[in-house]
Scaffold this motif. Structure first.
Motif, PDB file in Angstrom:
ATOM      1  N   SER A  20      21.597  34.336  40.307  1.00  0.00           N
ATOM      2  CA  SER A  20      22.254  34.517  41.605  1.00  0.00           C
ATOM      3  C   SER A  20      22.567  35.971  41.921  1.00  0.00           C
ATOM      4  N   HIS A  21      22.404  36.878  40.936  1.00  0.00           N
ATOM      5  CA  HIS A  21      22.706  38.290  41.134  1.00  0.00           C
ATOM      6  C   HIS A  21      21.461  39.137  41.422  1.00  0.00           C
ATOM      7  N   VAL A  22      20.284  38.504  41.445  1.00  0.00           N
ATOM      8  CA  VAL A  22      19.041  39.260  41.628  1.00  0.00           C
ATOM      9  C   VAL A  22      18.845  39.678  43.086  1.00  0.00           C
ATOM     10  N   SER A  23      18.997  38.734  43.996  1.00  0.00           N
ATOM     11  CA  SER A  23      18.808  39.029  45.423  1.00  0.00           C
ATOM     12  C   SER A  23      19.543  37.971  46.235  1.00  0.00           C
ATOM     13  N   LYS A  24      19.667  38.225  47.525  1.00  0.00           N
ATOM     14  CA  LYS A  24      20.334  37.272  48.405  1.00  0.00           C
ATOM     15  C   LYS A  24      19.559  35.956  48.444  1.00  0.00           C
ATOM     16  N   ASN A  25      18.227  36.036  48.481  1.00  0.00           N
ATOM     17  CA  ASN A  25      17.396  34.832  48.524  1.00  0.00           C
ATOM     18  C   ASN A  25      17.576  34.010  47.246  1.00  0.00           C
ATOM     19  N   TRP A  26      17.533  34.698  46.108  1.00  0.00           N
ATOM     20  CA  TRP A  26      17.709  33.980  44.845  1.00  0.00           C
ATOM     21  C   TRP A  26      19.103  33.373  44.750  1.00  0.00           C
ATOM     22  N   ARG A  27      20.084  34.083  45.247  1.00  0.00           N
ATOM     23  CA  ARG A  27      21.452  33.556  45.202  1.00  0.00           C
ATOM     24  C   ARG A  27      21.559  32.281  46.040  1.00  0.00           C
ATOM     25  N   ASN A  28      20.968  32.286  47.227  1.00  0.00           N
ATOM     26  CA  ASN A  28      21.027  31.094  48.087  1.00  0.00           C
ATOM     27  C   ASN A  28      20.330  29.911  47.435  1.00  0.00           C
ATOM     28  N   ILE A  29      19.168  30.177  46.831  1.00  0.00           N
ATOM     29  CA  ILE A  29      18.416  29.094  46.187  1.00  0.00           C
ATOM     30  C   ILE A  29      19.174  28.551  44.980  1.00  0.00           C
ATOM     31  N   SER A  30      19.704  29.444  44.152  1.00  0.00           N
ATOM     32  CA  SER A  30      20.395  28.992  42.935  1.00  0.00           C
ATOM     33  C   SER A  30      21.685  28.240  43.267  1.00  0.00           C
ATOM     34  N   LEU A  31      22.417  28.703  44.272  1.00  0.00           N
ATOM     35  CA  LEU A  31      23.664  28.027  44.624  1.00  0.00           C
ATOM     36  C   LEU A  31      23.408  26.682  45.292  1.00  0.00           C
ATOM     37  N   ASP A  32      22.199  26.504  45.829  1.00  0.00           N
ATOM     38  CA  ASP A  32      21.863  25.257  46.507  1.00  0.00           C
ATOM     39  C   ASP A  32      21.088  24.305  45.601  1.00  0.00           C
ATOM     40  N   ARG A  33      21.108  24.592  44.278  1.00  0.00           N
ATOM     41  CA  ARG A  33      20.382  23.746  43.328  1.00  0.00           C
ATOM     42  C   ARG A  33      21.370  23.201  42.296  1.00  0.00           C
ATOM     43  N   PRO A  34      21.958  22.044  42.538  1.00  0.00           N
ATOM     44  CA  PRO A  34      23.018  21.515  41.666  1.00  0.00           C
ATOM     45  C   PRO A  34      22.602  21.350  40.210  1.00  0.00           C
ATOM     46  N   THR A  35      21.310  21.036  39.964  1.00  0.00           N
ATOM     47  CA  THR A  35      20.889  20.814  38.579  1.00  0.00           C
ATOM     48  C   THR A  35      20.981  22.068  37.729  1.00  0.00           C
ATOM     49  N   LEU A  36      20.993  23.237  38.354  1.00  0.00           N
ATOM     50  CA  LEU A  36      21.151  24.479  37.590  1.00  0.00           C
ATOM     51  C   LEU A  36      22.505  24.551  36.904  1.00  0.00           C
ATOM     52  N   TRP A  37      23.492  23.930  37.508  1.00  0.00           N
ATOM     53  CA  TRP A  37      24.884  24.081  37.071  1.00  0.00           C
ATOM     54  C   TRP A  37      25.427  22.823  36.400  1.00  0.00           C
ATOM     55  N   SER A  38      24.586  21.828  36.208  1.00  0.00           N
ATOM     56  CA  SER A  38      25.076  20.530  35.731  1.00  0.00           C
ATOM     57  C   SER A  38      25.046  20.381  34.216  1.00  0.00           C
ATOM     58  N   THR A  39      24.561  21.410  33.507  1.00  0.00           N
ATOM     59  CA  THR A  39      24.575  21.400  32.044  1.00  0.00           C
ATOM     60  C   THR A  39      25.508  22.499  31.556  1.00  0.00           C
ATOM     61  N   MET A  40      26.523  22.128  30.804  1.00  0.00           N
ATOM     62  CA  MET A  40      27.500  23.097  30.299  1.00  0.00           C
ATOM     63  C   MET A  40      27.631  22.950  28.785  1.00  0.00           C
ATOM     64  N   ILE A  41      27.221  23.999  28.076  1.00  0.00           N
ATOM     65  CA  ILE A  41      27.279  24.025  26.617  1.00  0.00           C
ATOM     66  C   ILE A  41      28.348  25.024  26.213  1.00  0.00           C
ATOM     67  N   MET A  42      29.373  24.554  25.517  1.00  0.00           N
ATOM     68  CA  MET A  42      30.490  25.412  25.129  1.00  0.00           C
ATOM     69  C   MET A  42      30.688  25.367  23.620  1.00  0.00           C
ATOM     70  N   VAL A  43      30.554  26.513  22.984  1.00  0.00           N
ATOM     71  CA  VAL A  43      30.780  26.643  21.547  1.00  0.00           C
ATOM     72  C   VAL A  43      32.036  27.471  21.336  1.00  0.00           C
ATOM     73  N   ARG A  44      32.973  26.937  20.590  1.00  0.00           N
ATOM     74  CA  ARG A  44      34.279  27.564  20.346  1.00  0.00           C
ATOM     75  C   ARG A  44      34.898  28.023  21.675  1.00  0.00           C
ATOM     76  N   PRO A  45      35.182  27.079  22.570  1.00  0.00           N
ATOM     77  CA  PRO A  45      35.676  27.440  23.910  1.00  0.00           C
ATOM     78  C   PRO A  45      36.931  28.300  23.869  1.00  0.00           C
ATOM     79  N   ILE A  46      37.004  29.213  24.829  1.00  0.00           N
ATOM     80  CA  ILE A  46      38.158  30.101  24.974  1.00  0.00           C
ATOM     81  C   ILE A  46      38.653  30.016  26.417  1.00  0.00           C
ATOM     82  N   ALA A  47      39.770  30.657  26.687  1.00  0.00           N
ATOM     83  CA  ALA A  47      40.405  30.539  27.999  1.00  0.00           C
ATOM     84  C   ALA A  47      39.499  30.994  29.133  1.00  0.00           C
TER      85      ALA A  47
END
Length: 470
Positions: free
Chosen positions: A56-83
Protein backbone atom coordinates in the motif's frame (compact mmCIF):
# COMPACT_ATOMS: atom_id res chain seq x y z
CA UNK A 1 6.60 11.27 -26.30
CA UNK A 2 5.60 9.38 -23.16
CA UNK A 3 7.74 6.53 -21.90
CA UNK A 4 6.33 3.00 -22.41
CA UNK A 5 4.73 1.50 -19.34
CA UNK A 6 6.18 -1.58 -17.68
CA UNK A 7 4.24 -4.81 -17.65
CA UNK A 8 3.33 -4.38 -13.99
CA UNK A 9 1.76 -1.00 -14.76
CA UNK A 10 -0.63 -2.38 -17.38
CA UNK A 11 -1.93 -5.31 -15.33
CA UNK A 12 -5.62 -5.16 -14.51
CA UNK A 13 -6.57 -4.57 -10.86
CA UNK A 14 -7.78 -8.18 -10.62
CA UNK A 15 -4.49 -9.66 -11.90
CA UNK A 16 -2.46 -7.29 -9.76
CA UNK A 17 -4.58 -8.31 -6.78
CA UNK A 18 -3.67 -11.95 -7.40
CA UNK A 19 0.01 -10.98 -7.48
CA UNK A 20 -0.52 -9.23 -4.15
CA UNK A 21 -2.15 -12.37 -2.73
CA UNK A 22 0.84 -14.46 -3.82
CA UNK A 23 3.23 -12.08 -2.06
CA UNK A 24 1.17 -11.86 1.11
CA UNK A 25 0.48 -15.55 1.60
CA UNK A 26 3.24 -17.47 -0.19
CA UNK A 27 6.34 -18.28 1.92
CA UNK A 28 9.50 -16.34 1.12
CA UNK A 29 12.34 -18.72 1.98
CA UNK A 30 14.87 -15.92 2.29
CA UNK A 31 12.90 -14.38 5.17
CA UNK A 32 12.16 -17.55 7.06
CA UNK A 33 12.06 -17.10 10.83
CA UNK A 34 12.88 -20.36 12.57
CA UNK A 35 11.53 -20.89 16.08
CA UNK A 36 10.25 -18.26 18.46
CA UNK A 37 13.35 -16.11 18.86
CA UNK A 38 11.60 -12.88 17.90
CA UNK A 39 8.21 -11.26 17.65
CA UNK A 40 6.40 -11.47 14.33
CA UNK A 41 3.27 -10.03 12.77
CA UNK A 42 2.81 -11.44 9.29
CA UNK A 43 0.26 -12.39 6.65
CA UNK A 44 2.15 -15.58 5.79
CA UNK A 45 2.08 -18.87 7.65
CA UNK A 46 4.93 -21.22 8.62
CA UNK A 47 7.19 -18.60 10.16
CA UNK A 48 7.69 -16.50 7.04
CA UNK A 49 7.45 -12.73 7.02
CA UNK A 50 5.15 -10.83 4.65
CA UNK A 51 3.15 -7.65 5.16
CA UNK A 52 0.60 -6.21 2.71
CA UNK A 53 1.13 -2.76 4.26
CA UNK A 54 4.30 -2.60 2.15
CA UNK A 55 2.20 -2.90 -1.01
CA UNK A 56 0.00 0.00 0.00
CA UNK A 57 3.05 2.31 0.24
CA UNK A 58 4.28 1.82 -3.34
CA UNK A 59 1.82 4.07 -5.19
CA UNK A 60 -1.68 5.48 -4.97
CA UNK A 61 -2.95 2.83 -7.40
CA UNK A 62 -1.40 -0.01 -5.43
CA UNK A 63 -2.77 1.42 -2.20
CA UNK A 64 -6.31 1.55 -3.61
CA UNK A 65 -6.08 -2.01 -4.91
CA UNK A 66 -4.59 -3.43 -1.71
CA UNK A 67 -7.08 -1.67 0.57
CA UNK A 68 -9.94 -2.93 -1.60
CA UNK A 69 -8.80 -6.57 -1.38
CA UNK A 70 -10.04 -8.07 1.92
CA UNK A 71 -8.21 -11.37 1.44
CA UNK A 72 -4.88 -9.55 1.75
CA UNK A 73 -5.68 -8.68 5.35
CA UNK A 74 -7.59 -11.78 6.46
CA UNK A 75 -4.55 -13.83 7.54
CA UNK A 76 -2.83 -12.73 10.76
CA UNK A 77 0.19 -14.63 12.08
CA UNK A 78 1.45 -13.44 15.47
CA UNK A 79 4.52 -14.88 17.18
CA UNK A 80 5.19 -13.70 20.74
CA UNK A 81 2.59 -10.90 20.44
CA UNK A 82 3.40 -7.51 21.93
CA UNK A 83 1.38 -4.37 22.57
CA UNK A 84 2.23 -2.86 19.17
CA UNK A 85 0.39 -5.75 17.50
CA UNK A 86 -2.93 -4.62 18.97
CA UNK A 87 -3.58 -1.65 16.61
CA UNK A 88 -2.44 -3.80 13.67
CA UNK A 89 -5.07 -6.41 14.53
CA UNK A 90 -7.73 -3.73 14.74
CA UNK A 91 -6.65 -2.27 11.40
CA UNK A 92 -6.48 -5.60 9.58
CA UNK A 93 -9.82 -6.74 10.95
CA UNK A 94 -11.40 -3.60 9.50
CA UNK A 95 -9.68 -4.00 6.13
CA UNK A 96 -10.57 -7.69 5.86
CA UNK A 97 -14.26 -6.72 5.93
CA UNK A 98 -16.27 -9.98 5.82
CA UNK A 99 -13.52 -12.30 4.50
CA UNK A 100 -12.96 -15.60 6.36
CA UNK A 101 -10.10 -15.29 8.85
CA UNK A 102 -6.96 -17.40 9.22
CA UNK A 103 -5.47 -16.68 12.65
CA UNK A 104 -2.32 -17.87 14.36
CA UNK A 105 -1.02 -16.90 17.79
CA UNK A 106 2.19 -18.50 19.06
CA UNK A 107 3.00 -17.49 22.62
CA UNK A 108 6.40 -17.84 24.26
CA UNK A 109 7.02 -21.30 25.68
CA UNK A 110 8.52 -20.32 29.05
CA UNK A 111 11.21 -22.16 30.96
CA UNK A 112 12.85 -21.57 34.33
CA UNK A 113 15.10 -18.83 32.91
CA UNK A 114 12.37 -16.83 31.14
CA UNK A 115 11.98 -13.33 32.69
CA UNK A 116 8.59 -12.81 34.35
CA UNK A 117 7.84 -9.24 33.28
CA UNK A 118 7.98 -9.83 29.47
CA UNK A 119 5.67 -12.81 29.97
CA UNK A 120 3.18 -10.62 31.80
CA UNK A 121 3.28 -8.03 29.03
CA UNK A 122 2.84 -10.70 26.37
CA UNK A 123 -0.02 -12.31 28.26
CA UNK A 124 -1.81 -8.95 28.52
CA UNK A 125 -1.32 -8.27 24.80
CA UNK A 126 -2.58 -11.72 23.79
CA UNK A 127 -5.65 -11.43 25.99
CA UNK A 128 -6.55 -8.07 24.42
CA UNK A 129 -6.01 -9.48 20.91
CA UNK A 130 -8.22 -12.48 21.65
CA UNK A 131 -10.97 -10.18 22.92
CA UNK A 132 -10.82 -8.33 19.60
CA UNK A 133 -10.80 -11.52 17.53
CA UNK A 134 -13.75 -12.99 19.43
CA UNK A 135 -15.90 -10.11 18.16
CA UNK A 136 -15.39 -11.62 14.69
CA UNK A 137 -15.66 -15.27 15.72
CA UNK A 138 -18.28 -15.99 13.06
CA UNK A 139 -15.55 -15.34 10.45
CA UNK A 140 -12.94 -17.74 11.87
CA UNK A 141 -12.02 -20.30 9.21
CA UNK A 142 -8.66 -21.61 10.44
CA UNK A 143 -7.09 -21.02 13.86
CA UNK A 144 -3.80 -22.05 15.43
CA UNK A 145 -3.49 -20.91 19.03
CA UNK A 146 -0.52 -21.98 21.17
CA UNK A 147 -1.48 -20.23 24.41
CA UNK A 148 1.33 -21.37 26.65
CA UNK A 149 1.47 -18.82 29.50
CA UNK A 150 -1.58 -19.99 31.41
CA UNK A 151 -5.30 -19.20 31.42
CA UNK A 152 -6.52 -16.11 29.54
CA UNK A 153 -9.76 -14.44 30.77
CA UNK A 154 -10.80 -13.60 27.19
CA UNK A 155 -11.80 -17.26 26.72
CA UNK A 156 -13.62 -17.60 30.06
CA UNK A 157 -17.07 -17.39 28.44
CA UNK A 158 -16.18 -18.75 25.01
CA UNK A 159 -19.19 -18.26 22.66
CA UNK A 160 -21.10 -21.34 21.61
CA UNK A 161 -22.71 -21.90 18.22
CA UNK A 162 -20.78 -19.10 16.46
CA UNK A 163 -18.14 -21.05 14.51
CA UNK A 164 -20.17 -21.69 11.36
CA UNK A 165 -17.16 -21.15 9.03
CA UNK A 166 -14.48 -22.94 11.06
CA UNK A 167 -12.72 -25.70 9.11
CA UNK A 168 -9.38 -26.12 10.90
CA UNK A 169 -8.44 -25.70 14.57
CA UNK A 170 -5.18 -26.31 16.43
CA UNK A 171 -5.11 -25.34 20.10
CA UNK A 172 -2.55 -25.96 22.79
CA UNK A 173 -4.08 -25.15 26.17
CA UNK A 174 -1.82 -27.48 28.15
CA UNK A 175 -1.02 -24.80 30.76
CA UNK A 176 -4.72 -24.23 31.48
CA UNK A 177 -5.03 -27.27 33.78
CA UNK A 178 -6.41 -25.04 36.55
CA UNK A 179 -9.43 -24.23 34.33
CA UNK A 180 -10.59 -27.58 32.87
CA UNK A 181 -14.16 -26.32 32.44
CA UNK A 182 -12.95 -23.49 30.21
CA UNK A 183 -10.84 -25.87 28.12
CA UNK A 184 -13.85 -28.13 27.69
CA UNK A 185 -16.10 -25.19 26.80
CA UNK A 186 -13.67 -23.96 24.11
CA UNK A 187 -13.40 -27.37 22.49
CA UNK A 188 -17.15 -28.01 22.73
CA UNK A 189 -17.65 -24.92 20.58
CA UNK A 190 -14.98 -26.07 18.13
CA UNK A 191 -16.28 -29.63 17.93
CA UNK A 192 -19.78 -28.32 17.22
CA UNK A 193 -18.58 -26.34 14.17
CA UNK A 194 -20.59 -27.74 11.22
CA UNK A 195 -17.75 -27.31 8.68
CA UNK A 196 -14.92 -28.61 10.89
CA UNK A 197 -12.51 -30.85 8.95
CA UNK A 198 -9.35 -30.80 11.07
CA UNK A 199 -8.65 -30.43 14.77
CA UNK A 200 -5.46 -30.85 16.77
CA UNK A 201 -5.72 -30.81 20.55
CA UNK A 202 -1.95 -30.85 21.23
CA UNK A 203 -1.60 -31.48 24.98
CA UNK A 204 -4.81 -29.72 26.03
CA UNK A 205 -6.30 -32.96 27.41
CA UNK A 206 -3.11 -34.58 28.71
CA UNK A 207 -4.57 -35.41 32.12
CA UNK A 208 -8.08 -36.47 31.12
CA UNK A 209 -7.87 -37.92 27.63
CA UNK A 210 -9.85 -36.68 24.63
CA UNK A 211 -13.48 -35.74 25.41
CA UNK A 212 -16.43 -37.71 24.09
CA UNK A 213 -17.74 -34.78 22.02
CA UNK A 214 -15.02 -35.02 19.33
CA UNK A 215 -16.88 -35.16 15.96
CA UNK A 216 -14.89 -38.07 14.53
CA UNK A 217 -17.48 -38.81 11.85
CA UNK A 218 -16.97 -35.49 10.05
CA UNK A 219 -13.20 -35.08 10.35
CA UNK A 220 -11.17 -35.31 7.14
CA UNK A 221 -7.71 -34.76 8.65
CA UNK A 222 -6.26 -35.64 12.04
CA UNK A 223 -2.87 -35.22 13.69
CA UNK A 224 -2.35 -36.79 17.09
CA UNK A 225 0.60 -37.37 19.39
CA UNK A 226 -0.54 -40.23 21.63
CA UNK A 227 1.75 -38.98 24.38
CA UNK A 228 -0.31 -35.76 24.55
CA UNK A 229 -3.54 -37.42 25.62
CA UNK A 230 -2.51 -39.69 28.46
CA UNK A 231 -0.08 -39.78 31.36
CA UNK A 232 0.27 -43.52 30.81
CA UNK A 233 1.60 -45.11 27.60
CA UNK A 234 -1.18 -46.00 25.16
CA UNK A 235 -1.54 -49.16 23.13
CA UNK A 236 -0.89 -48.89 19.40
CA UNK A 237 -4.38 -50.33 19.04
CA UNK A 238 -5.62 -46.86 19.96
CA UNK A 239 -4.59 -45.72 16.46
CA UNK A 240 -6.93 -48.22 14.86
CA UNK A 241 -9.70 -47.30 17.30
CA UNK A 242 -9.42 -43.66 16.19
CA UNK A 243 -9.23 -44.50 12.50
CA UNK A 244 -12.31 -46.70 12.74
CA UNK A 245 -14.33 -43.66 13.91
CA UNK A 246 -13.30 -41.47 10.95
CA UNK A 247 -14.86 -42.74 7.69
CA UNK A 248 -14.19 -39.47 5.83
CA UNK A 249 -10.47 -39.24 6.57
CA UNK A 250 -8.17 -38.13 3.75
CA UNK A 251 -5.04 -37.51 5.86
CA UNK A 252 -3.81 -38.88 9.19
CA UNK A 253 -0.61 -38.45 11.19
CA UNK A 254 0.16 -40.26 14.44
CA UNK A 255 3.22 -39.70 16.65
CA UNK A 256 3.72 -42.96 18.53
CA UNK A 257 6.94 -42.42 20.46
CA UNK A 258 5.58 -43.59 23.83
CA UNK A 259 3.21 -46.37 22.86
CA UNK A 260 3.42 -49.62 24.78
CA UNK A 261 6.00 -52.06 23.47
CA UNK A 262 3.49 -54.93 23.39
CA UNK A 263 1.17 -55.02 20.40
CA UNK A 264 -2.46 -56.17 20.63
CA UNK A 265 -4.04 -58.95 18.62
CA UNK A 266 -4.51 -58.20 14.93
CA UNK A 267 -7.99 -57.39 13.60
CA UNK A 268 -9.94 -60.19 11.98
CA UNK A 269 -10.48 -58.01 8.92
CA UNK A 270 -8.22 -55.04 8.02
CA UNK A 271 -9.89 -51.68 8.50
CA UNK A 272 -10.90 -50.17 5.14
CA UNK A 273 -10.57 -46.38 4.78
CA UNK A 274 -11.50 -45.65 1.15
CA UNK A 275 -10.65 -41.92 1.17
CA UNK A 276 -7.35 -41.89 3.09
CA UNK A 277 -4.64 -40.56 0.76
CA UNK A 278 -1.90 -39.65 3.24
CA UNK A 279 -0.69 -41.60 6.28
CA UNK A 280 2.22 -40.73 8.58
CA UNK A 281 3.46 -42.86 11.48
CA UNK A 282 6.15 -40.88 13.28
CA UNK A 283 8.58 -41.68 16.10
CA UNK A 284 7.28 -45.24 16.23
CA UNK A 285 8.88 -48.58 16.90
CA UNK A 286 9.23 -50.95 13.99
CA UNK A 287 6.70 -53.49 15.39
CA UNK A 288 4.09 -50.76 15.99
CA UNK A 289 4.42 -49.46 12.43
CA UNK A 290 4.08 -52.98 11.08
CA UNK A 291 1.02 -53.60 13.28
CA UNK A 292 -0.83 -50.54 12.01
CA UNK A 293 -0.01 -51.19 8.34
CA UNK A 294 -0.99 -54.86 8.55
CA UNK A 295 -4.45 -53.91 9.83
CA UNK A 296 -5.38 -51.35 7.17
CA UNK A 297 -6.69 -51.35 3.63
CA UNK A 298 -6.20 -47.98 1.91
CA UNK A 299 -7.25 -48.05 -1.75
CA UNK A 300 -6.61 -44.30 -2.25
CA UNK A 301 -3.19 -44.22 -0.54
CA UNK A 302 -0.90 -41.75 -2.29
CA UNK A 303 1.54 -40.62 0.44
CA UNK A 304 3.19 -42.72 3.15
CA UNK A 305 5.65 -41.40 5.76
CA UNK A 306 7.31 -43.76 8.23
CA UNK A 307 9.74 -42.69 10.94
CA UNK A 308 11.35 -44.90 13.57
CA UNK A 309 11.92 -43.49 17.04
CA UNK A 310 15.71 -43.82 17.26
CA UNK A 311 18.53 -46.18 16.42
CA UNK A 312 18.10 -47.94 19.73
CA UNK A 313 14.42 -48.61 19.01
CA UNK A 314 14.92 -49.95 15.48
CA UNK A 315 14.20 -53.65 15.62
CA UNK A 316 14.36 -56.13 12.76
CA UNK A 317 10.61 -56.38 12.16
CA UNK A 318 9.85 -56.79 8.46
CA UNK A 319 8.57 -53.36 7.59
CA UNK A 320 9.06 -53.95 3.90
CA UNK A 321 6.64 -56.87 4.07
CA UNK A 322 4.07 -54.75 5.93
CA UNK A 323 4.32 -51.97 3.34
CA UNK A 324 4.22 -54.45 0.47
CA UNK A 325 1.17 -56.22 1.85
CA UNK A 326 -0.60 -52.88 2.49
CA UNK A 327 -0.03 -51.65 -1.07
CA UNK A 328 -0.89 -55.03 -2.59
CA UNK A 329 -4.01 -55.54 -0.49
CA UNK A 330 -5.18 -51.98 -1.09
CA UNK A 331 -4.38 -51.99 -4.83
CA UNK A 332 -3.18 -48.43 -4.26
CA UNK A 333 -0.64 -46.40 -6.24
CA UNK A 334 1.94 -44.99 -3.84
CA UNK A 335 3.51 -41.83 -5.31
CA UNK A 336 5.16 -40.15 -2.31
CA UNK A 337 7.27 -42.08 0.19
CA UNK A 338 9.06 -40.66 3.21
CA UNK A 339 11.30 -43.01 5.17
CA UNK A 340 13.34 -42.48 8.33
CA UNK A 341 14.11 -46.10 9.07
CA UNK A 342 17.16 -48.29 9.54
CA UNK A 343 19.36 -49.06 6.55
CA UNK A 344 18.49 -52.74 6.40
CA UNK A 345 14.74 -52.11 6.16
CA UNK A 346 15.26 -49.30 3.65
CA UNK A 347 17.26 -51.45 1.27
CA UNK A 348 14.61 -54.17 1.40
CA UNK A 349 11.69 -51.80 0.90
CA UNK A 350 12.77 -49.63 -2.03
CA UNK A 351 12.68 -52.35 -4.71
CA UNK A 352 8.95 -52.73 -4.03
CA UNK A 353 8.16 -49.00 -4.45
CA UNK A 354 7.40 -49.28 -8.16
CA UNK A 355 5.20 -46.18 -8.52
CA UNK A 356 7.01 -43.76 -6.19
CA UNK A 357 7.85 -40.41 -7.80
CA UNK A 358 8.97 -38.53 -4.67
CA UNK A 359 11.30 -40.09 -2.09
CA UNK A 360 12.46 -38.45 1.14
CA UNK A 361 15.06 -40.42 3.08
CA UNK A 362 16.14 -39.83 6.67
CA UNK A 363 18.47 -41.90 8.80
CA UNK A 364 21.71 -43.23 7.36
CA UNK A 365 22.47 -42.91 3.66
CA UNK A 366 25.27 -45.41 3.07
CA UNK A 367 27.18 -46.66 0.05
CA UNK A 368 24.68 -49.54 -0.09
CA UNK A 369 21.83 -47.05 -0.44
CA UNK A 370 23.48 -45.13 -3.28
CA UNK A 371 24.47 -48.38 -5.00
CA UNK A 372 20.87 -49.58 -4.87
CA UNK A 373 19.65 -46.38 -6.55
CA UNK A 374 22.41 -46.35 -9.18
CA UNK A 375 21.08 -47.49 -12.55
CA UNK A 376 22.95 -49.80 -14.87
CA UNK A 377 21.68 -50.22 -18.42
CA UNK A 378 23.11 -53.74 -18.47
CA UNK A 379 21.45 -54.78 -15.22
CA UNK A 380 17.68 -55.22 -15.53
CA UNK A 381 17.19 -55.49 -11.77
CA UNK A 382 18.76 -52.06 -11.17
CA UNK A 383 16.35 -50.52 -13.68
CA UNK A 384 13.41 -51.84 -11.62
CA UNK A 385 14.39 -49.96 -8.44
CA UNK A 386 12.24 -46.81 -8.21
CA UNK A 387 11.73 -46.63 -12.00
CA UNK A 388 9.49 -43.53 -11.76
CA UNK A 389 11.55 -41.51 -9.26
CA UNK A 390 11.75 -37.80 -10.16
CA UNK A 391 12.44 -36.04 -6.85
CA UNK A 392 14.90 -37.21 -4.20
CA UNK A 393 15.41 -35.52 -0.82
CA UNK A 394 18.21 -36.67 1.47
CA UNK A 395 17.77 -35.43 5.03
CA UNK A 396 21.08 -34.41 6.56
CA UNK A 397 21.27 -33.23 10.17
CA UNK A 398 23.30 -33.94 13.29
CA UNK A 399 20.49 -35.06 15.60
CA UNK A 400 21.30 -37.20 18.63
CA UNK A 401 17.87 -38.89 18.58
CA UNK A 402 17.66 -39.25 14.80
CA UNK A 403 21.05 -39.29 13.08
CA UNK A 404 20.46 -38.22 9.48
CA UNK A 405 23.95 -38.87 8.19
CA UNK A 406 25.26 -39.26 4.65
CA UNK A 407 28.14 -41.70 4.89
CA UNK A 408 28.23 -42.53 1.18
CA UNK A 409 31.18 -40.94 -0.59
CA UNK A 410 30.89 -37.98 -2.92
CA UNK A 411 31.88 -40.23 -5.81
CA UNK A 412 29.09 -42.72 -4.99
CA UNK A 413 26.48 -39.94 -4.79
CA UNK A 414 27.70 -38.43 -8.04
CA UNK A 415 27.53 -41.78 -9.79
CA UNK A 416 23.98 -42.37 -8.55
CA UNK A 417 22.79 -38.96 -9.77
CA UNK A 418 24.55 -39.22 -13.14
CA UNK A 419 23.06 -42.62 -13.87
CA UNK A 420 19.62 -41.47 -12.67
CA UNK A 421 19.67 -38.65 -15.22
CA UNK A 422 20.68 -40.91 -18.11
CA UNK A 423 17.73 -42.83 -19.48
CA UNK A 424 18.60 -45.84 -21.64
CA UNK A 425 16.66 -45.62 -24.94
CA UNK A 426 15.69 -49.29 -24.77
CA UNK A 427 13.79 -48.85 -21.49
CA UNK A 428 10.39 -47.23 -22.12
CA UNK A 429 8.63 -45.69 -19.13
CA UNK A 430 11.82 -45.16 -17.15
CA UNK A 431 11.83 -41.66 -15.64
CA UNK A 432 14.80 -39.40 -15.03
CA UNK A 433 15.70 -37.71 -11.78
CA UNK A 434 14.65 -34.05 -12.10
CA UNK A 435 14.98 -32.64 -8.59
CA UNK A 436 17.34 -33.35 -5.72
CA UNK A 437 17.58 -31.63 -2.34
CA UNK A 438 19.85 -32.25 0.61
CA UNK A 439 19.44 -31.11 4.20
CA UNK A 440 16.53 -29.93 6.27
CA UNK A 441 14.89 -26.53 6.52
CA UNK A 442 14.66 -26.90 10.31
CA UNK A 443 18.26 -27.83 11.09
CA UNK A 444 21.71 -26.59 10.26
CA UNK A 445 24.22 -29.00 8.79
CA UNK A 446 27.90 -29.20 7.94
CA UNK A 447 28.29 -27.72 4.47
CA UNK A 448 31.79 -28.83 3.49
CA UNK A 449 30.85 -32.30 2.27
CA UNK A 450 27.65 -31.09 0.60
CA UNK A 451 29.41 -28.26 -1.26
CA UNK A 452 31.68 -30.76 -2.95
CA UNK A 453 28.63 -32.53 -4.35
CA UNK A 454 27.00 -29.32 -5.52
CA UNK A 455 29.90 -28.43 -7.77
CA UNK A 456 29.68 -31.67 -9.70
CA UNK A 457 26.05 -31.26 -10.77
CA UNK A 458 26.49 -28.28 -13.09
CA UNK A 459 26.64 -30.45 -16.23
CA UNK A 460 23.52 -32.50 -15.47
CA UNK A 461 20.05 -31.96 -16.90
CA UNK A 462 18.48 -31.49 -13.48
CA UNK A 463 15.68 -28.95 -13.12
CA UNK A 464 16.65 -28.22 -9.53
CA UNK A 465 19.43 -28.94 -7.08
CA UNK A 466 18.57 -27.45 -3.68
CA UNK A 467 20.60 -27.60 -0.49
CA UNK A 468 18.57 -26.54 2.52
CA UNK A 469 19.56 -25.40 5.97
CA UNK A 470 21.39 -22.51 7.60
Amino acid sequence: MSEPKSYIQVLSPELLGRVFDAYAHKPDEEKHLIGLETTLFSSCESGFYANPVILSHVSKNWRNISLDRPTLWSTMIMVRPIASHIPKVENWLERSKTAPLTLQIMQTIPDDDTPIEPLREERTAVNTILEMLLKHIERWEAITFFLCIGFLPAFAEFPQGKLDQLKSATLNLATWSTHPQVVDRVFRAIHAAPELEFVSWCASFFQTGLPDHVPWQQLKRIELDVNDISEEPSSVGYVLDILSKCPQLTSAKFILGFCKTTTPKALNTPLNLPNLRSLALDEASSPNIAYVLQNLTLPSLHTLNLSLFSDEERSSANLFKAVGSLVGRSKSTLKYLGLDIDDEQLLKLLPFAKDVEVLRVGGAKTKKFTSLLTRNANNKISLEVLPKLEYLHLTYAQDAMRPHRISASTAALNRMVVFRTSQPPATPGLKKLKFISVGTAASSFQTAHITLILGTYSHLNLKSVRFEGN
